[in-house]
Scaffold this motif. Sequence first.
Motif, PDB file in Angstrom:
ATOM      1  N   ALA A  62       0.874  -1.172   0.000  1.00  0.00           N
ATOM      2  CA  ALA A  62       0.000   0.000   0.000  1.00  0.00           C
ATOM      3  C   ALA A  62       0.911   1.222   0.000  1.00  0.00           C
ATOM      4  N   VAL A  63       0.896   1.989  -1.075  1.00  0.00           N
ATOM      5  CA  VAL A  63       1.917   3.015  -1.266  1.00  0.00           C
ATOM      6  C   VAL A  63       1.295   4.364  -1.597  1.00  0.00           C
ATOM      7  N   GLY A  64       1.835   5.400  -0.960  1.00  0.00           N
ATOM      8  CA  GLY A  64       1.539   6.747  -1.410  1.00  0.00           C
ATOM      9  C   GLY A  64       2.171   6.915  -2.776  1.00  0.00           C
ATOM     10  N   MET A  65       1.369   7.102  -3.800  1.00  0.00           N
ATOM     11  CA  MET A  65       1.854   7.035  -5.185  1.00  0.00           C
ATOM     12  C   MET A  65       2.976   8.034  -5.450  1.00  0.00           C
ATOM     13  N   PRO A  66       4.152   7.550  -5.880  1.00  0.00           N
ATOM     14  CA  PRO A  66       5.190   8.481  -6.309  1.00  0.00           C
ATOM     15  C   PRO A  66       4.824   9.119  -7.640  1.00  0.00           C
ATOM     16  N   ALA A  67       5.387  10.291  -7.897  1.00  0.00           N
ATOM     17  CA  ALA A  67       5.011  11.057  -9.087  1.00  0.00           C
ATOM     18  C   ALA A  67       5.748  10.597 -10.327  1.00  0.00           C
ATOM     19  N   ARG A 123       0.733  14.316   1.868  1.00  0.00           N
ATOM     20  CA  ARG A 123       1.911  14.892   1.227  1.00  0.00           C
ATOM     21  C   ARG A 123       2.102  14.411  -0.207  1.00  0.00           C
ATOM     22  N   SER A 124       1.103  13.769  -0.774  1.00  0.00           N
ATOM     23  CA  SER A 124       1.238  13.237  -2.133  1.00  0.00           C
ATOM     24  C   SER A 124       1.424  14.347  -3.163  1.00  0.00           C
ATOM     25  N   VAL A 125       2.384  14.142  -4.066  1.00  0.00           N
ATOM     26  CA  VAL A 125       2.544  15.024  -5.215  1.00  0.00           C
ATOM     27  C   VAL A 125       1.564  14.615  -6.302  1.00  0.00           C
ATOM     28  N   LEU A 126       1.453  13.299  -6.535  1.00  0.00           N
ATOM     29  CA  LEU A 126       0.516  12.772  -7.525  1.00  0.00           C
ATOM     30  C   LEU A 126      -0.847  12.578  -6.885  1.00  0.00           C
ATOM     31  N   ARG A 127      -1.837  13.287  -7.404  1.00  0.00           N
ATOM     32  CA  ARG A 127      -3.204  13.200  -6.874  1.00  0.00           C
ATOM     33  C   ARG A 127      -4.137  12.825  -8.015  1.00  0.00           C
ATOM     34  N   LEU A 128      -4.769  11.679  -7.873  1.00  0.00           N
ATOM     35  CA  LEU A 128      -5.639  11.165  -8.927  1.00  0.00           C
ATOM     36  C   LEU A 128      -7.032  10.922  -8.374  1.00  0.00           C
ATOM     37  N   ALA A 129      -8.020  11.148  -9.218  1.00  0.00           N
ATOM     38  CA  ALA A 129      -9.407  10.863  -8.849  1.00  0.00           C
ATOM     39  C   ALA A 129     -10.218  10.688 -10.119  1.00  0.00           C
ATOM     40  N   GLY A 130     -11.380  10.039  -9.975  1.00  0.00           N
ATOM     41  CA  GLY A 130     -12.305   9.921 -11.085  1.00  0.00           C
ATOM     42  C   GLY A 130     -11.754   9.156 -12.272  1.00  0.00           C
ATOM     43  N   GLU A 131     -12.083   9.625 -13.471  1.00  0.00           N
ATOM     44  CA  GLU A 131     -11.707   8.926 -14.691  1.00  0.00           C
ATOM     45  C   GLU A 131     -10.193   8.866 -14.863  1.00  0.00           C
ATOM     46  N   ALA A 140      -2.974  -7.908  -8.448  1.00  0.00           N
ATOM     47  CA  ALA A 140      -4.068  -6.964  -8.686  1.00  0.00           C
ATOM     48  C   ALA A 140      -3.642  -5.558  -8.271  1.00  0.00           C
ATOM     49  N   VAL A 141      -3.929  -4.589  -9.129  1.00  0.00           N
ATOM     50  CA  VAL A 141      -3.732  -3.183  -8.777  1.00  0.00           C
ATOM     51  C   VAL A 141      -5.106  -2.635  -8.403  1.00  0.00           C
ATOM     52  N   ALA A 142      -5.263  -2.270  -7.146  1.00  0.00           N
ATOM     53  CA  ALA A 142      -6.566  -1.835  -6.626  1.00  0.00           C
ATOM     54  C   ALA A 142      -6.881  -0.407  -7.057  1.00  0.00           C
ATOM     55  N   PRO A 143      -8.148  -0.029  -7.026  1.00  0.00           N
ATOM     56  CA  PRO A 143      -8.507   1.360  -7.313  1.00  0.00           C
ATOM     57  C   PRO A 143      -7.836   2.330  -6.349  1.00  0.00           C
ATOM     58  N   VAL A 144      -7.550   3.527  -6.835  1.00  0.00           N
ATOM     59  CA  VAL A 144      -6.919   4.552  -6.008  1.00  0.00           C
ATOM     60  C   VAL A 144      -7.854   4.930  -4.865  1.00  0.00           C
ATOM     61  N   ARG A 145      -7.293   4.992  -3.649  1.00  0.00           N
ATOM     62  CA  ARG A 145      -8.062   5.371  -2.474  1.00  0.00           C
ATOM     63  C   ARG A 145      -7.295   6.444  -1.706  1.00  0.00           C
ATOM     64  N   THR A 146      -8.009   7.210  -0.884  1.00  0.00           N
ATOM     65  CA  THR A 146      -7.313   8.063   0.074  1.00  0.00           C
ATOM     66  C   THR A 146      -6.832   7.179   1.217  1.00  0.00           C
ATOM     67  N   LEU A 147      -5.771   7.586   1.849  1.00  0.00           N
ATOM     68  CA  LEU A 147      -5.196   6.777   2.916  1.00  0.00           C
ATOM     69  C   LEU A 147      -6.208   6.513   4.019  1.00  0.00           C
ATOM     70  N   ARG A 148      -6.926   7.525   4.441  1.00  0.00           N
ATOM     71  CA  ARG A 148      -7.860   7.354   5.570  1.00  0.00           C
ATOM     72  C   ARG A 148      -9.023   6.435   5.203  1.00  0.00           C
ATOM     73  N   GLY A 172       4.676   5.731   2.732  1.00  0.00           N
ATOM     74  CA  GLY A 172       4.144   7.002   2.266  1.00  0.00           C
ATOM     75  C   GLY A 172       4.716   7.465   0.940  1.00  0.00           C
ATOM     76  N   PRO A 173       4.281   8.645   0.479  1.00  0.00           N
ATOM     77  CA  PRO A 173       4.775   9.235  -0.764  1.00  0.00           C
ATOM     78  C   PRO A 173       6.076   9.987  -0.501  1.00  0.00           C
ATOM     79  N   GLU A 174       6.495  10.808  -1.457  1.00  0.00           N
ATOM     80  CA  GLU A 174       7.636  11.674  -1.213  1.00  0.00           C
ATOM     81  C   GLU A 174       7.366  12.505   0.044  1.00  0.00           C
ATOM     82  N   GLY A 175       8.305  12.503   0.959  1.00  0.00           N
ATOM     83  CA  GLY A 175       8.104  13.222   2.215  1.00  0.00           C
ATOM     84  C   GLY A 175       7.514  12.373   3.310  1.00  0.00           C
ATOM     85  N   GLY A 176       7.091  11.147   2.974  1.00  0.00           N
ATOM     86  CA  GLY A 176       6.576  10.235   3.988  1.00  0.00           C
ATOM     87  C   GLY A 176       5.155  10.537   4.413  1.00  0.00           C
TER      88      GLY A 176
END
Length: 250
Positions: free
Chosen positions: A85-90, A116-124, A151-159, A200-204
């Motif tokens: 489970a990874v904070g997506m790197p950019a 602290r994510s640099v890469l932020r994805l949502a929706g389509e 399996a690569v799961a759908p993008v989720r927020t950490l919480r 976590g992502p860049e910056g932890g």
Amino acid sequence: MSSRTAPRLYAPLPLSPGAALALPPGPARHAQVLRLQPGDALTLFNGEGGEWSATVTRMGRSDVEVQLGAHVEVDRELPLAVTLAVGMPANERMDWLVEKATELGVAAVQPLVCERSVLRLAGERADKKVAHWQGVAIAASEQSGRTRVPAVAPVRTLREWIAEVAATPASKVVLSLQDAIPLGGALKAGTPPALVFLSGPEGGLAPAEEQAARDAGFSPVSLGPRVLRAETAPLAALVQVGAVATAPVR
């Protein structure tokens, strides 16, 4: 073409000895790119275990037909199911992470959006990225000899994700710089049937995010004295897990 050099293709279909079938569009395109011809050998796997010998019987302009041979009971998977489970790197680093994690035997990848994510994805846009990463995992499974595709799961927020995973029976660890024990030591204390590794992502992870993980049952672990990049840490963890899980029992 010998069976030793036969290309491997992922075909998510019911497979049985002697069956004649048309390959799905993805592996059919792959076979055409490889310029396979009738009579050429290939190896198919459908992710349900083992692999199948096969022979090309027809190469059409947009379709490929094959004849299945014998099923080979081969297992190249880790004995421990690991979810990263990874904070997506950019940039392209997530592609690289998925590819290498697949080669190293990961069972699943959960992309996360963190504070602290640099890469932020949502929706389509997120759906398209996940489909792309799943394709990366398929290609890496074909190349590396795996018989299952992670399996690569759908993008989720950490919480959101933490709230759902808290009740799962797997052992759960979070990469931390505070009050952490070495990952190898944690595993040797008792190797679980499944493991979830959170980083976590860049910056932890933000302090509140790490605390939320700990409150949900994640144990803090360390990978050593050096600070690793966001795309390197999950792979280093996977290498350690693989070494422990496949070590001979003494």
